[in-house]
Design an enzyme around this catalytic site. Structure first.
Site, PDB file in Angstrom:
ATOM      1  N   GLY A   1      36.528   7.871  11.664  1.00  0.00           N
ATOM      2  CA  GLY A   1      36.739   8.356  13.024  1.00  0.00           C
ATOM      3  C   GLY A   1      37.589   9.598  13.195  1.00  0.00           C
TER       4      GLY A   1
ATOM      5  CD  GLU B   1      43.079   5.189  12.649  1.00  0.00           C
ATOM      6  OE1 GLU B   1      42.096   5.891  12.957  1.00  0.00           O
ATOM      7  OE2 GLU B   1      42.953   4.013  12.257  1.00  0.00           O
ATOM      8  CG  ASP B   2      39.510   6.855  15.224  1.00  0.00           C
ATOM      9  OD1 ASP B   2      40.470   6.090  14.973  1.00  0.00           O
ATOM     10  OD2 ASP B   2      38.325   6.476  15.093  1.00  0.00           O
TER      11      ASP B   2
ATOM     12  CG  ASP C   1      41.744  -1.181  20.597  1.00  0.00           C
ATOM     13  OD1 ASP C   1      42.272  -1.312  21.689  1.00  0.00           O
ATOM     14  OD2 ASP C   1      40.664  -1.746  20.304  1.00  0.00           O
TER      15      ASP C   1
ATOM     16  CE  LYS D   1      40.296   1.925  23.923  1.00  0.00           C
ATOM     17  NZ  LYS D   1      39.239   1.011  23.439  1.00  0.00           N
TER      18      LYS D   1
ATOM     19  CG  PHE E   1      33.816   1.142  23.602  1.00  0.00           C
ATOM     20  CD1 PHE E   1      34.362   0.572  22.462  1.00  0.00           C
ATOM     21  CD2 PHE E   1      32.778   2.053  23.464  1.00  0.00           C
ATOM     22  CE1 PHE E   1      33.873   0.888  21.203  1.00  0.00           C
ATOM     23  CE2 PHE E   1      32.274   2.369  22.201  1.00  0.00           C
ATOM     24  CZ  PHE E   1      32.827   1.781  21.081  1.00  0.00           C
TER      25      PHE E   1
ATOM     26  CG  ASP F   1      31.201   4.335  15.360  1.00  0.00           C
ATOM     27  OD1 ASP F   1      32.422   4.112  15.368  1.00  0.00           O
ATOM     28  OD2 ASP F   1      30.375   3.537  14.893  1.00  0.00           O
TER      29      ASP F   1
HETATM   30  P1  IMP Z   1      43.039  -1.410  15.980  1.00  0.00           P
HETATM   31  O1  IMP Z   1      43.274  -1.954  14.612  1.00  0.00           O
HETATM   32  O2  IMP Z   1      42.690  -2.499  16.973  1.00  0.00           O
HETATM   33  O3  IMP Z   1      44.169  -0.540  16.503  1.00  0.00           O
HETATM   34  O4  IMP Z   1      41.686  -0.574  15.938  1.00  0.00           O
HETATM   35  C1  IMP Z   1      41.594   0.675  15.430  1.00  0.00           C
HETATM   36  C2  IMP Z   1      40.145   1.031  15.138  1.00  0.00           C
HETATM   37  O5  IMP Z   1      39.205   0.386  16.034  1.00  0.00           O
HETATM   38  C3  IMP Z   1      39.948   2.526  15.366  1.00  0.00           C
HETATM   39  O6  IMP Z   1      40.242   3.248  14.196  1.00  0.00           O
HETATM   40  C4  IMP Z   1      38.491   2.603  15.776  1.00  0.00           C
HETATM   41  O7  IMP Z   1      37.684   2.722  14.621  1.00  0.00           O
HETATM   42  C5  IMP Z   1      38.188   1.290  16.451  1.00  0.00           C
HETATM   43  N1  IMP Z   1      38.234   1.415  17.931  1.00  0.00           N
HETATM   44  C6  IMP Z   1      39.151   0.893  18.764  1.00  0.00           C
HETATM   45  N2  IMP Z   1      38.880   1.192  20.059  1.00  0.00           N
HETATM   46  C7  IMP Z   1      37.751   1.943  20.036  1.00  0.00           C
HETATM   47  C8  IMP Z   1      36.962   2.573  21.082  1.00  0.00           C
HETATM   48  O8  IMP Z   1      37.250   2.531  22.299  1.00  0.00           O
HETATM   49  N3  IMP Z   1      35.876   3.276  20.658  1.00  0.00           N
HETATM   50  C9  IMP Z   1      35.513   3.390  19.346  1.00  0.00           C
HETATM   51  N4  IMP Z   1      36.214   2.806  18.358  1.00  0.00           N
HETATM   52  C10 IMP Z   1      37.328   2.096  18.694  1.00  0.00           C
END
Ligand code: IMP
Length: 177
Positions: free
Chosen positions: A46, A100-101, A104, A132, A153, A160
């Site tokens: 990402g 990171e992209d 979340d 977020k 989202f 993606d």
């Molecule tokens: P976390 O471990 O929950 O913080 O998730 C991180 C990963 O989830 C990111 O690197 C993304 O690949 C994916 N992700 C979380 N939210 C989104 C979204 O809104 N769109 C696309 N990918 C997301």
């Protein structure tokens, strides 16, 4: 409005706004790391467009490497374990910035932070294009945040939806129906 797979998305952050903000983050890094040579560790897939735009605006000496994070079921009580793939650089004593992209829930970042910190960098900070805050389950300190967004989202600019949308030049958000 665009359609990706079965869902519709609206433009949320246009390309100019996004790239101006990324340039500003790079400007902050230029100041914060003056006289140093940070190692950017970009998390694939990402972050590829974010880190490319960031690098174009970093004017101090810096290095970059790319990692992937794989998820697998642990055999013990730990449940899901995330493993870093592709990190061959010496981390000890380096000034590391994880790129990171999106952050979340914070699970991925907390895991990465723990594993990279164990390799004894001199310093470690996080840069994320999107955050977020309402989705946070594990709080992590994010030094460089492009945009804090609501818990919806998003896709585009590297992010993606089921494999599609990474090539979109701005950020889209799931449309209200
Ligand atoms: P976390 O471990 O929950 O913080 O998730 C991180 C990963 O989830 C990111 O690197 C993304 O690949 C994916 N992700 C979380 N939210 C989104 C979204 O809104 N769109 C696309 N990918 C997301």
């Amino acid at each position: 409005m665009i359609q990706v797979h079965d869902k519709q998305f609206d433009v949320f952050i246009d390309q100019e706004t996004l790239e101006k903000r990324i340039a500003a983050l790079a400007g902050q890094m230029n100041q914060d790391y003056q006289g140093q040579r940070p190692l950017l560790i970009a998390v694939l897939n990402g972050s590829f467009l974010f880190v490319a735009e960031l690098m174009k605006n970093i004017t101090i000496d810096c290095e970059i490497t790319f990692i992937r994070v794989s998820s697998y079921e642990g055999t013990g009580t730990t449940g899901k374990v995330k493993q870093i793939l592709g990190l061959s650089e010496e981390i000890k004593g380096r000034d590391v910035i994880i790129i990171e992209d999106i952050v979340d829930t914070g699970h991925t970042m907390a895991e990465l932070l723990g594993q990279i910190t164990a390799q004894k960098p001199r310093s470690i900070e996080i840069a994320t294009m999107l955050h977020k805050p309402e989705a946070t389950r594990i709080p992590v300190t994010l030094k460089y945040v492009g945009f804090a967004i609501e818990n919806k989202f998003v896709l585009g600019y590297g992010l993606d939806y089921d494999g599609l949308g990474r090539n979109l030049p701005c950020i889209y958000q799931l449309a209200e129906v």
